[in-house]
Design an enzyme around this catalytic site. Sequence first.
Site, PDB file in Angstrom:
ATOM      1  N   CYS A 186      34.221 -17.644   8.852  1.00  0.00           N
ATOM      2  CA  CYS A 186      35.668 -17.424   8.828  1.00  0.00           C
ATOM      3  C   CYS A 186      36.177 -16.540   7.688  1.00  0.00           C
ATOM      4  CB  CYS A 186      36.403 -18.756   8.852  1.00  0.00           C
ATOM      5  SG  CYS A 186      36.210 -19.784   7.370  1.00  0.00           S
ATOM      6  N   HIS A 236      54.247 -23.597   4.342  1.00  0.00           N
ATOM      7  CA  HIS A 236      53.331 -24.310   5.239  1.00  0.00           C
ATOM      8  C   HIS A 236      53.869 -24.281   6.666  1.00  0.00           C
ATOM      9  CE1 HIS A 236      51.118 -25.775   1.792  1.00  0.00           C
ATOM     10  NE2 HIS A 236      50.343 -26.527   2.559  1.00  0.00           N
TER      11      HIS A 236
END
Length: 256
Positions: A186, A236
């Site tokens: 990733c 977030h």
Amino acid sequence: MKVWWLVVLLIAGCSTAPQTDRPYPLPLQSVSTRPGGIISVAELQPGDLLLSSATSPQSWGIRLISFSGVSHAAIYLGDRQVAEAVGSGVKIIPLQQAIEESNNVLVLRVPSLTQDQSSLLREFAHQQQGKKYNFKGIVMFMPFMVSRRVCELPLMHENLRSACLTALARVQLADVDDPQANRFFCSEFVIAGYRHAGVELLQGQASWVSPADLMHLRDGDVSAWHSEQNMQYIGHLKRWNLKEILSLRSASRQAE
């Protein structure tokens, strides 16, 4: 108690950045995701970096080894699409799927990223779509995550720390000519993508970098590698909340 904390720092490794012009002259690397406000999808921009964690054993293992609150990294391409490298390979998935598969998602941004560079990131993602996951690279990376702590001891100067990490990585990890170079895990995929767009985030090869290293590039944190580009914390998309999880379990039991 002070001695105990010193022992913990020495064992775990904790990068520091001495700065005599601040009230607290020795900032410590933050292992927390430092949650701020929840942002909407509309606030995302193409090229944003998404860092996340999940409840799987693999995610917990990566977070424990890296002393970090994140275990996965992906790139937001715009149009509610996310590019990532996972066990099944490089894929482009809906943003909602990426959020649902995570229990914590924070967003970082390169403030100076241009529209052309975000287009190059999207181009890179589509070019690499379907490429296989770098299983060999991640297996080799795990021991490095442990041994690198010797390079991240408190009070070690940034240049010395980065040189130590580079030397250790060259010994333990694959070279640029490794036959697995056309595969990605990733964070390796993310670094390679930004470099394709002409953005250098930090020193070191893409296969030397973890999701935690990317998180520590945010403003106010301390990067283990020499940072070429600080990133801005945007907010977030999803925040892990123990009280919410417990309340949901409680409601489920009452329903039974």
